[in-house]
Structures are given as C-alpha cells and as structure tokens.
Write an enzyme that holds these catalytic residues in place. Structure first.
Site, PDB file in Angstrom:
ATOM      1  N   GLU A   1       0.854  -1.104   0.072  1.00 44.78           N
ATOM      2  CA  GLU A   1      -0.087  -0.060   0.032  1.00 44.78           C
ATOM      3  C   GLU A   1       1.031   1.171  -0.131  1.00 44.78           C
ATOM      4  O   GLU A   1       2.148   1.231   0.582  1.00 44.78           O
ATOM      5  CB  GLU A   1      -0.885  -0.033   1.311  1.00 44.78           C
ATOM      6  CG  GLU A   1      -1.804   1.042   1.534  1.00 44.78           C
ATOM      7  CD  GLU A   1      -2.686   1.652   0.278  1.00 44.78           C
ATOM      8  OE1 GLU A   1      -3.249   0.504  -0.459  1.00 44.78           O
ATOM      9  OE2 GLU A   1      -2.732   2.846  -0.084  1.00 44.78           O
TER      10      GLU A   1
ATOM     11  N   ASP B   1       5.244   2.753  -3.341  1.00 45.34           N
ATOM     12  CA  ASP B   1       4.468   3.141  -4.475  1.00 45.34           C
ATOM     13  C   ASP B   1       5.079   1.850  -5.244  1.00 45.34           C
ATOM     14  O   ASP B   1       5.991   1.824  -5.592  1.00 45.34           O
ATOM     15  CB  ASP B   1       4.789   4.231  -5.093  1.00 45.34           C
ATOM     16  CG  ASP B   1       4.367   4.655  -6.496  1.00 45.34           C
ATOM     17  OD1 ASP B   1       3.824   3.831  -7.143  1.00 45.34           O
ATOM     18  OD2 ASP B   1       4.259   6.033  -6.755  1.00 45.34           O
TER      19      ASP B   1
ATOM     20  N   ASP C   1      -7.068   1.909  -8.507  1.00 49.64           N
ATOM     21  CA  ASP C   1      -7.599   3.491  -9.118  1.00 49.64           C
ATOM     22  C   ASP C   1      -8.043   3.743 -10.545  1.00 49.64           C
ATOM     23  O   ASP C   1      -7.028   3.175 -11.083  1.00 49.64           O
ATOM     24  CB  ASP C   1      -6.834   4.448  -8.407  1.00 49.64           C
ATOM     25  CG  ASP C   1      -6.920   4.473  -6.852  1.00 49.64           C
ATOM     26  OD1 ASP C   1      -7.808   4.124  -6.233  1.00 49.64           O
ATOM     27  OD2 ASP C   1      -5.694   4.622  -6.322  1.00 49.64           O
TER      28      ASP C   1
ATOM     29  N   ASP D   1     -15.170  -3.493 -10.585  1.00 44.11           N
ATOM     30  CA  ASP D   1     -16.329  -3.268 -11.199  1.00 44.11           C
ATOM     31  C   ASP D   1     -16.371  -2.263 -12.217  1.00 44.11           C
ATOM     32  O   ASP D   1     -17.638  -1.953 -12.735  1.00 44.11           O
ATOM     33  CB  ASP D   1     -17.528  -2.810  -9.796  1.00 44.11           C
ATOM     34  CG  ASP D   1     -17.013  -1.502  -9.523  1.00 44.11           C
ATOM     35  OD1 ASP D   1     -15.672  -1.152  -9.338  1.00 44.11           O
ATOM     36  OD2 ASP D   1     -18.080  -0.609  -9.195  1.00 44.11           O
TER      37      ASP D   1
ATOM     38  N   THR E   1     -13.029  -8.493  -1.474  1.00 44.58           N
ATOM     39  CA  THR E   1     -12.268  -7.386  -1.109  1.00 44.58           C
ATOM     40  C   THR E   1     -13.214  -6.373  -0.510  1.00 44.58           C
ATOM     41  O   THR E   1     -14.490  -6.674  -0.615  1.00 44.58           O
ATOM     42  CB  THR E   1     -11.423  -6.631  -2.293  1.00 44.58           C
ATOM     43  OG1 THR E   1     -12.348  -5.796  -2.771  1.00 44.58           O
ATOM     44  CG2 THR E   1     -10.786  -7.658  -3.156  1.00 44.58           C
ATOM     45  N   GLU E   2     -12.822  -5.262   0.146  1.00 50.63           N
ATOM     46  CA  GLU E   2     -13.651  -4.526   0.804  1.00 50.63           C
ATOM     47  C   GLU E   2     -14.721  -3.820  -0.117  1.00 50.63           C
ATOM     48  O   GLU E   2     -15.531  -3.666  -0.292  1.00 50.63           O
ATOM     49  CB  GLU E   2     -13.168  -3.225   1.591  1.00 50.63           C
ATOM     50  CG  GLU E   2     -12.696  -3.559   3.130  1.00 50.63           C
ATOM     51  CD  GLU E   2     -11.513  -3.741   3.417  1.00 50.63           C
ATOM     52  OE1 GLU E   2     -10.541  -3.591   2.733  1.00 50.63           O
ATOM     53  OE2 GLU E   2     -11.129  -3.718   4.698  1.00 50.63           O
ATOM     54  N   TYR E   3     -13.870  -3.273  -1.529  1.00 48.46           N
ATOM     55  CA  TYR E   3     -14.682  -2.660  -2.490  1.00 48.46           C
ATOM     56  C   TYR E   3     -15.474  -3.581  -3.125  1.00 48.46           C
ATOM     57  O   TYR E   3     -16.651  -3.296  -3.772  1.00 48.46           O
ATOM     58  CB  TYR E   3     -13.374  -2.207  -3.368  1.00 48.46           C
ATOM     59  CG  TYR E   3     -13.038  -0.871  -3.094  1.00 48.46           C
ATOM     60  CD1 TYR E   3     -12.667  -0.559  -1.784  1.00 48.46           C
ATOM     61  CD2 TYR E   3     -13.386   0.278  -4.210  1.00 48.46           C
ATOM     62  CE1 TYR E   3     -12.100   0.960  -1.675  1.00 48.46           C
ATOM     63  CE2 TYR E   3     -12.933   1.437  -3.785  1.00 48.46           C
ATOM     64  CZ  TYR E   3     -12.351   1.897  -2.466  1.00 48.46           C
ATOM     65  OH  TYR E   3     -12.151   3.106  -2.051  1.00 48.46           O
ATOM     66  N   GLU E   4     -15.289  -4.978  -3.403  1.00 50.55           N
ATOM     67  CA  GLU E   4     -15.929  -5.759  -3.987  1.00 50.55           C
ATOM     68  C   GLU E   4     -17.386  -6.149  -3.307  1.00 50.55           C
ATOM     69  O   GLU E   4     -18.460  -6.115  -3.863  1.00 50.55           O
ATOM     70  CB  GLU E   4     -15.251  -7.229  -3.783  1.00 50.55           C
ATOM     71  CG  GLU E   4     -16.048  -8.440  -4.856  1.00 50.55           C
ATOM     72  CD  GLU E   4     -15.052  -9.498  -4.893  1.00 50.55           C
ATOM     73  OE1 GLU E   4     -13.906  -9.541  -4.767  1.00 50.55           O
ATOM     74  OE2 GLU E   4     -15.637 -10.662  -5.594  1.00 50.55           O
TER      75      GLU E   4
HETATM   76  N1  SAM Z   1      -7.716  -3.661  -3.007  1.00 54.72           N
HETATM   77  C1  SAM Z   1      -8.812  -2.950  -2.008  1.00 54.72           C
HETATM   78  C2  SAM Z   1      -9.844  -3.466  -2.221  1.00 54.72           C
HETATM   79  O1  SAM Z   1     -10.597  -3.896  -3.277  1.00 54.72           O
HETATM   80  O2  SAM Z   1     -10.892  -2.957  -1.544  1.00 54.72           O
HETATM   81  C3  SAM Z   1      -8.657  -1.348  -2.075  1.00 54.72           C
HETATM   82  C4  SAM Z   1      -8.950  -0.733  -3.508  1.00 54.72           C
HETATM   83  S1  SAM Z   1      -8.493   1.182  -3.484  1.00 54.72           S
HETATM   84  C5  SAM Z   1      -9.672   1.661  -4.686  1.00 54.72           C
HETATM   85  C6  SAM Z   1      -7.218   1.250  -4.383  1.00 54.72           C
HETATM   86  C7  SAM Z   1      -5.921   1.416  -3.317  1.00 54.72           C
HETATM   87  O3  SAM Z   1      -4.533   1.079  -4.128  1.00 54.72           O
HETATM   88  C8  SAM Z   1      -5.730   2.547  -2.534  1.00 54.72           C
HETATM   89  O4  SAM Z   1      -5.556   2.227  -1.302  1.00 54.72           O
HETATM   90  C9  SAM Z   1      -4.664   2.975  -3.129  1.00 54.72           C
HETATM   91  O5  SAM Z   1      -3.681   3.859  -2.138  1.00 54.72           O
HETATM   92  C10 SAM Z   1      -3.739   1.940  -3.525  1.00 54.72           C
HETATM   93  N2  SAM Z   1      -2.946   2.318  -4.563  1.00 54.72           N
HETATM   94  C11 SAM Z   1      -3.104   2.981  -5.716  1.00 54.72           C
HETATM   95  N3  SAM Z   1      -1.915   3.151  -6.431  1.00 54.72           N
HETATM   96  C12 SAM Z   1      -0.842   2.536  -5.766  1.00 54.72           C
HETATM   97  C13 SAM Z   1       0.579   2.358  -6.122  1.00 54.72           C
HETATM   98  N4  SAM Z   1       0.992   2.767  -7.308  1.00 54.72           N
HETATM   99  N5  SAM Z   1       1.220   1.659  -5.316  1.00 54.72           N
HETATM  100  C14 SAM Z   1       0.664   1.018  -4.185  1.00 54.72           C
HETATM  101  N6  SAM Z   1      -0.758   1.035  -3.644  1.00 54.72           N
HETATM  102  C15 SAM Z   1      -1.467   1.959  -4.632  1.00 54.72           C
END
Ligand code: SAM
Length: 213
Positions: A68, A95, A117, A153, A192-195
């Site tokens: 993360e 990152d 994202d 989704d 996942t949480e989002y799923e």
């Molecule tokens: N995977 C989880 C879920 O499905 O519930 C969270 C989805 S959330 C929309 C996307 C996550 O990816 C965020 O917490 C964001 O900080 C992380 N993220 C986005 N780009 C990233 C990167 N380049 N490296 C590491 N984490 C990243």
C-alpha cells in the site's frame, strides 16, 4: 479510496512489527521474513487489507505481502492484524512504481490487483496498475508462467486492462464480466472491501487471470 490523513500514521507504521521497514534490503531473500519457505503472493494497492488477510488465513502454505502506498490506509490494516496475528503475512509501504527495487526477478509467484484506482483521464493512463507500463514492472518480478489476477467493477478500466495484456508481456488465461455469476471462476473467491460494497449495490464484478509470457 477516500483518504483522510491520520495524525501520527507515519510514525506508527515506522515502528509496526507487521510492516517490513527498508524493504529494498529484503530484495532476493523475502523468504527470510516468514517462518516457512513457501510461494510468495503479493497484493498491490491492498487498501485496508481484508482480502489479503482472509487469503493468508485460508492458505497457510503461501506467504503473502500486502503493498500500500499511503500510511493512513496501511495503518488500518496493521490494526486489524493485531487481532489476527498471521505469521504468513507482512506489509510494505511503497509506491508500486518501484516494485523492482524491492523484489528480485522471479521472486514473486502471483500478483493480485483489486479495484485499482481508475485514473479516468487519458493523460493519466500510465498510472493505472493494469497499464502496460505497470505490467512490464510486474513481469520483472514474477516467476516464468506467474499469474496476475485483477478484479474491478469499473467496466471502462477493465476494457482498458484487457487491451494492455499483450503489450505488457502477458497472455489472457480466463476472464468474466460477471464474476459472481460465474461458478467456475467464483470457486475460492475471497471478497475485497470494495467488492463487497459494489457487488451489494448490484454492480457486476469483472475479473481476468493473465500469465507472464
Ligand atoms: N484493494 C482494495 C479493495 O479492493 O478493497 C482497495 C482498493 S482502493 C480503490 C485502491 C488502493 O490502491 C488504495 O488504497 C491506493 O492507495 C492503492 N494504490 C494505488 N496506486 C498504488 C500504487 N502505485 N502503489 C501502491 N498502492 C497503490
């Protein structure tokens, strides 16, 4: 993910026992972080970590790293780990652009991307985790024949991701535009949480599995 800065998150992460500090120093010997030498699976952009914690509990014969990039988000995952103490799961705060600084070529057996994202503007396409640029980086750490599993989704992001597979150096093994209606691909599915959130309001979940060429 809605991001609210949590005061003291950086300091809490920097001393947390479940977070591997200076992960570049583990490059090439990640198995030293775990009690058992086992295949290594990683989730990139794990958010609050529910998926990877449930995976680690369901598969004690696999070692997991959750990645993360925001300390405020990672902090939530570490708080949940206090209740679960999974010895086959550790976290890192990076990152994913720099993933090749942290894992050696062939060190990772499988990668999960969940609800990445979408970066909807065309000029930001390179920031999308299933883009050819990121797939190239992921290819650099996966074993030959290693898989990436991607769920979302967001149909626009999924269509984009499908078009990036070959240019990123992978081949498509399986896909669906409605995971929860696909009995074969649903076997062993961990939400996942989002799923959970988006499937509960009726959004179909897309998924692909691709293989390193
Ligand atoms: N995977 C989880 C879920 O499905 O519930 C969270 C989805 S959330 C929309 C996307 C996550 O990816 C965020 O917490 C964001 O900080 C992380 N993220 C986005 N780009 C990233 C990167 N380049 N490296 C590491 N984490 C990243």
């Amino acid at each position: 993910m809605r991001l609210r800065h949590i005061k003291g998150a950086e300091e809490a992460i920097a001393s947390n026992r479940f977070v591997i500090q200076n992960p570049q120093e583990m490059k090439g010997h990640w198995s030293d972080c775990f009690p058992d030498n086992a295949p290594l699976h990683i989730e990139i952009g794990m958010g609050k970590g529910r998926f990877i914690m449930d995976m680690a509990e369901a598969h004690p014969d696999i070692n997991y790293i959750g990645i993360e990039m925001y300390s405020s988000v990672l902090l939530r995952a570490t708080q949940k780990m206090e209740e679960r103490e999974l010895s086959n799961l550790r976290f890192i705060l990076i990152d994913a652009t720099y993933i090749q600084d942290v894992f050696a070529e062939g060190e990772v057996d499988q990668i999960y991307l969940n609800f990445s994202d979408p970066w909807p503007k065309d000029r930001h396409a390179k920031r999308r985790l299933p883009s050819r640029q990121f797939l190239g980086r992921f290819k650099g750490v996966l074993v030959d024949g290693g898989h990436i599993e991607f769920k979302t989704d967001n149909r626009g992001l999924f269509d984009f991701a499908m078009e990036e597979i070959e240019a990123g150096g992978f081949r498509l093994l399986e896909y669906t535009y409605d995971l929860h209606a696909n009995e074969a691909m649903m076997a062993g599915n961990i939400m996942t949480e989002y799923e959970e959130k988006f499937s509960s309001i009726g959004n179909p979940i897309c998924k692909y599995i691709i293989e390193k060429q």
